[in-house]
Design an enzyme around this catalytic site. Structure first.
Site, PDB file in Angstrom:
ATOM      1  N   GLU A  17      -9.655  16.042  -3.017  1.00 18.85           N
ATOM      2  CA  GLU A  17     -11.077  15.737  -3.277  1.00 18.85           C
ATOM      3  C   GLU A  17     -11.648  14.990  -2.075  1.00 18.85           C
ATOM      4  OE1 GLU A  17      -9.246  13.455  -5.927  1.00 18.85           O
ATOM      5  OE2 GLU A  17      -9.070  12.145  -4.173  1.00 18.85           O
ATOM      6  N   ASP A  44       8.562  11.104   4.651  1.00 21.55           N
ATOM      7  CA  ASP A  44       9.532  12.153   4.301  1.00 21.55           C
ATOM      8  C   ASP A  44       9.773  12.996   5.552  1.00 21.55           C
ATOM      9  OD1 ASP A  44       6.726  13.653   2.751  1.00 21.55           O
ATOM     10  OD2 ASP A  44       7.707  14.489   4.510  1.00 21.55           O
ATOM     11  N   HIS A  77       4.277   5.836  10.388  1.00 17.67           N
ATOM     12  CA  HIS A  77       4.722   4.803   9.450  1.00 17.67           C
ATOM     13  C   HIS A  77       6.235   4.788   9.293  1.00 17.67           C
ATOM     14  CE1 HIS A  77       0.503   4.755   7.384  1.00 17.67           C
ATOM     15  NE2 HIS A  77       0.518   4.117   8.532  1.00 17.67           N
ATOM     16  N   CYS A 136      17.685  -2.001  13.426  1.00 21.23           N
ATOM     17  CA  CYS A 136      18.096  -3.406  13.561  1.00 21.23           C
ATOM     18  C   CYS A 136      16.831  -4.269  13.560  1.00 21.23           C
ATOM     19  CB  CYS A 136      18.847  -3.586  14.886  1.00 21.23           C
ATOM     20  SG  CYS A 136      19.106  -5.315  15.297  1.00 21.23           S
ATOM     21  N   GLY A 173      -4.691  15.639   3.106  1.00 18.21           N
ATOM     22  CA  GLY A 173      -3.931  14.986   2.043  1.00 18.21           C
ATOM     23  C   GLY A 173      -3.804  13.489   2.169  1.00 18.21           C
TER      24      GLY A 173
HETATM   25  C1  BV8 Z   1      -1.483  -3.044  10.696  1.00 18.55           C
HETATM   26  C2  BV8 Z   1       5.048   2.912   4.715  1.00 18.55           C
HETATM   27  C3  BV8 Z   1      -1.749  -4.753  12.263  1.00 18.55           C
HETATM   28  C4  BV8 Z   1       5.479   2.322   3.449  1.00 18.55           C
HETATM   29  C5  BV8 Z   1       2.686   2.591   4.713  1.00 18.55           C
HETATM   30  C6  BV8 Z   1      -8.154  -2.675   9.351  1.00 18.55           C
HETATM   31  C7  BV8 Z   1      -7.510  -2.411  10.558  1.00 18.55           C
HETATM   32  C8  BV8 Z   1      -6.132  -2.554  10.667  1.00 18.55           C
HETATM   33  C9  BV8 Z   1      -5.364  -2.953   9.569  1.00 18.55           C
HETATM   34  C10 BV8 Z   1      -5.991  -3.215   8.378  1.00 18.55           C
HETATM   35  C11 BV8 Z   1      -7.377  -3.071   8.258  1.00 18.55           C
HETATM   36  N1  BV8 Z   1      -7.710  -3.381   6.986  1.00 18.55           N
HETATM   37  C12 BV8 Z   1      -6.587  -3.689   6.308  1.00 18.55           C
HETATM   38  C13 BV8 Z   1      -5.535  -3.627   7.129  1.00 18.55           C
HETATM   39  C14 BV8 Z   1      -4.153  -3.919   6.751  1.00 18.55           C
HETATM   40  C15 BV8 Z   1      -3.399  -2.724   6.221  1.00 18.55           C
HETATM   41  C16 BV8 Z   1      -4.232  -1.816   5.356  1.00 18.55           C
HETATM   42  O1  BV8 Z   1      -4.720  -0.786   5.808  1.00 18.55           O
HETATM   43  N2  BV8 Z   1      -4.339  -2.164   4.088  1.00 18.55           N
HETATM   44  C17 BV8 Z   1      -5.068  -1.319   3.162  1.00 18.55           C
HETATM   45  C18 BV8 Z   1      -4.358  -1.335   1.815  1.00 18.55           C
HETATM   46  C19 BV8 Z   1      -6.502  -1.813   3.091  1.00 18.55           C
HETATM   47  N3  BV8 Z   1      -2.833  -1.950   7.312  1.00 18.55           N
HETATM   48  C20 BV8 Z   1      -1.643  -2.351   7.811  1.00 18.55           C
HETATM   49  O2  BV8 Z   1      -1.049  -3.344   7.447  1.00 18.55           O
HETATM   50  C21 BV8 Z   1      -1.049  -1.497   8.932  1.00 18.55           C
HETATM   51  N4  BV8 Z   1      -0.625  -2.366   9.980  1.00 18.55           N
HETATM   52  O3  BV8 Z   1      -2.661  -2.973  10.549  1.00 18.55           O
HETATM   53  O4  BV8 Z   1      -0.875  -3.869  11.591  1.00 18.55           O
HETATM   54  C22 BV8 Z   1      -1.011  -5.331  13.386  1.00 18.55           C
HETATM   55  C23 BV8 Z   1      -1.701  -5.517  14.571  1.00 18.55           C
HETATM   56  C24 BV8 Z   1      -1.035  -6.077  15.633  1.00 18.55           C
HETATM   57  C25 BV8 Z   1       0.313  -6.423  15.504  1.00 18.55           C
HETATM   58  C26 BV8 Z   1       0.998  -6.229  14.317  1.00 18.55           C
HETATM   59  C27 BV8 Z   1       0.335  -5.683  13.237  1.00 18.55           C
HETATM   60  C28 BV8 Z   1       0.219  -0.779   8.499  1.00 18.55           C
HETATM   61  C29 BV8 Z   1      -0.071   0.224   7.455  1.00 18.55           C
HETATM   62  C30 BV8 Z   1       1.213   1.016   7.151  1.00 18.55           C
HETATM   63  C31 BV8 Z   1       1.715   0.629   5.777  1.00 18.55           C
HETATM   64  N5  BV8 Z   1       2.819   1.508   5.424  1.00 18.55           N
HETATM   65  N6  BV8 Z   1       3.719   3.383   4.476  1.00 18.55           N
HETATM   66  C32 BV8 Z   1       6.014   3.401   2.558  1.00 18.55           C
HETATM   67  O5  BV8 Z   1       5.745   4.599   2.778  1.00 18.55           O
HETATM   68  O6  BV8 Z   1       6.677   2.987   1.613  1.00 18.55           O
HETATM   69  S1  BV8 Z   1       1.177   3.062   4.140  1.00 18.55           S
HETATM   70  C33 BV8 Z   1       1.297   4.144   2.824  1.00 18.55           C
HETATM   71  O7  BV8 Z   1      -0.065   4.501   2.488  1.00 18.55           O
HETATM   72  C34 BV8 Z   1       1.968   5.473   3.130  1.00 18.55           C
HETATM   73  O8  BV8 Z   1       2.434   5.614   4.431  1.00 18.55           O
HETATM   74  C35 BV8 Z   1       0.854   6.474   2.889  1.00 18.55           C
HETATM   75  O9  BV8 Z   1       0.933   7.553   3.730  1.00 18.55           O
HETATM   76  C36 BV8 Z   1      -0.303   5.659   3.240  1.00 18.55           C
HETATM   77  C37 BV8 Z   1      -1.642   6.187   2.932  1.00 18.55           C
HETATM   78  O10 BV8 Z   1      -1.645   6.760   1.658  1.00 18.55           O
HETATM   79  P1  BV8 Z   1      -1.955   8.329   1.582  1.00 18.55           P
HETATM   80  O11 BV8 Z   1      -0.951   9.068   2.399  1.00 18.55           O
HETATM   81  O12 BV8 Z   1      -3.380   8.553   1.904  1.00 18.55           O
HETATM   82  O13 BV8 Z   1      -1.614   8.606   0.071  1.00 18.55           O
HETATM   83  P2  BV8 Z   1      -2.593   8.368  -1.163  1.00 18.55           P
HETATM   84  O14 BV8 Z   1      -1.785   8.513  -2.401  1.00 18.55           O
HETATM   85  O15 BV8 Z   1      -3.411   7.145  -0.931  1.00 18.55           O
HETATM   86  O16 BV8 Z   1      -3.615   9.607  -1.064  1.00 18.55           O
HETATM   87  C38 BV8 Z   1      -3.146  10.911  -1.270  1.00 18.55           C
HETATM   88  C39 BV8 Z   1      -4.338  11.839  -1.087  1.00 18.55           C
HETATM   89  O17 BV8 Z   1      -3.879  13.171  -1.238  1.00 18.55           O
HETATM   90  C40 BV8 Z   1      -5.422  11.610  -2.121  1.00 18.55           C
HETATM   91  O18 BV8 Z   1      -6.691  11.630  -1.484  1.00 18.55           O
HETATM   92  C41 BV8 Z   1      -5.269  12.814  -3.062  1.00 18.55           C
HETATM   93  O19 BV8 Z   1      -6.528  13.254  -3.563  1.00 18.55           O
HETATM   94  C42 BV8 Z   1      -4.712  13.859  -2.136  1.00 18.55           C
HETATM   95  N7  BV8 Z   1      -3.851  14.844  -2.802  1.00 18.55           N
HETATM   96  C43 BV8 Z   1      -3.009  14.669  -3.856  1.00 18.55           C
HETATM   97  N8  BV8 Z   1      -2.393  15.841  -4.131  1.00 18.55           N
HETATM   98  C44 BV8 Z   1      -2.830  16.750  -3.225  1.00 18.55           C
HETATM   99  C45 BV8 Z   1      -3.757  16.121  -2.381  1.00 18.55           C
HETATM  100  N9  BV8 Z   1      -4.389  16.768  -1.386  1.00 18.55           N
HETATM  101  C46 BV8 Z   1      -4.085  18.076  -1.208  1.00 18.55           C
HETATM  102  N10 BV8 Z   1      -3.203  18.750  -1.985  1.00 18.55           N
HETATM  103  C47 BV8 Z   1      -2.560  18.127  -2.995  1.00 18.55           C
HETATM  104  N11 BV8 Z   1      -1.688  18.814  -3.755  1.00 18.55           N
END
Ligand code: BV8
Length: 234
Positions: A208, A98, A113, A121, A180
């Protein structure tokens, strides 16, 4: 000034109180979709219309006049200005796509991200601002054979933006603040280790506690916890 080089990482939780759904909380964004279908290159190849719909809905929400930066975004922007005026260094790395940090006045922002309000492109990677719906009929102007533009979003399996810059800042940080984020997506989830290894003090501000290993943590809604914590740093 206790800390000089400050790096902040934010996730969806910092925008929750502005009304943007997080990813993993109940009724989160992923609730109606599988990650594989809407946030991977393979999902986009398989069904571009579904992916366009997923991002068009989220992009449209940013134009809602009711959607505003909240007190956490505003406190971060104000703190950045004051800290830099005092001669400190500050970098805000956001996983969010956002535009609320930018709208709040944060200057030094890396949107690792990508951004909902940009498209690119698929061949050259050249991006441009885009505020309306994107369809498969919207073509680039940079290729001899115009290509269908895609959301300028980093999908799973794609390399996040400006990773070298992020690593450099983390290794020089003396304070790392994670706000967050559930710490489930890499490489962002590994930033706390890089900062800690470089000797930074590490702080989690979240609803949390997560699995991340932080020296300090303050828990509750970001709009309350973030301004309170930053005031203590002044
Ligand atoms: C890559 C765009 C390699 C999409 C997103 C180890 C190392 C490297 C990679 C990996 C690895 N293990 C696994 C991987 C692969 C993968 C990965 O991490 N998978 C996960 C599921 C295990 N990672 C990737 O693929 C990354 N790329 O590694 O490339 C590479 C190397 C060489 C060459 C080429 C490639 C790319 C990851 C990016 C994916 N895209 N976003 C979109 O937005 O639609 S990720 C997506 O999740 C969002 O961006 C989001 O920001 C992100 C993380 O989520 P959070 O922001 O943490 O949100 P969530 O809901 O989970 O948590 C919210 C928190 O807020 C909670 O804790 C909650 O309690 C708290 N909260 C809620 N309300 C409040 C609050 N806190 C305070 N106040 C409140 N009011």
């Amino acid at each position: 000034m206790r800390f000089n080089n400050i790096v902040v990482l934010t996730g969806a939780g910092v925008s929750a109180e502005s009304g943007i759904k997080t990813f993993r909380d109940s009724n989160g964004l992923w609730e109606n979709h599988q990650i594989e279908d809407v946030a991977t290159p393979e999902g986009y190849q398989r069904n571009p219309a579904l992916v366009h719909q997923f991002y068009n809905q989220r992009r449209a929400q940013l134009l809602d006049p009711k959607l505003k930066p909240n007190a956490a975004h505003l406190a971060l922007a104000r703190f950045e200005q004051e800290h830099i005026a005092r001669g400190g260094r500050f970098l805000l790395i956001t996983q969010n796509v956002d535009n609320l940090h930018q709208r709040a006045g944060s200057d030094s922002v890396i949107a690792m991200h990508g951004q909902l309000q940009k498209v690119k492109c698929p061949v050259t990677g050249k991006n441009q601002s885009w505020l309306k719906d994107l369809t498969g009929a919207d073509l680039c102007h940079c290729c001899k054979i115009p290509q269908p533009l895609r959301p300028d979003i980093v999908w799973f399996g794609e390399m996040p933006y400006q990773m070298e810059l992020c690593a450099e800042a983390l290794m020089q940080a003396d304070l790392f603040i994670s706000i967050g984020t559930s710490g489930q997506v890499y490489p962002a989830a590994g930033f706390v280790q890089i900062a800690a290894q470089a000797g930074a003090h590490t702080v989690e501000l979240n609803m949390e506690a997560t699995r991340g290993d932080f020296a300090e943590g303050y828990y509750g809604p970001a709009a309350k916890v973030v301004p309170t914590y930053l005031k203590r740093l002044d």
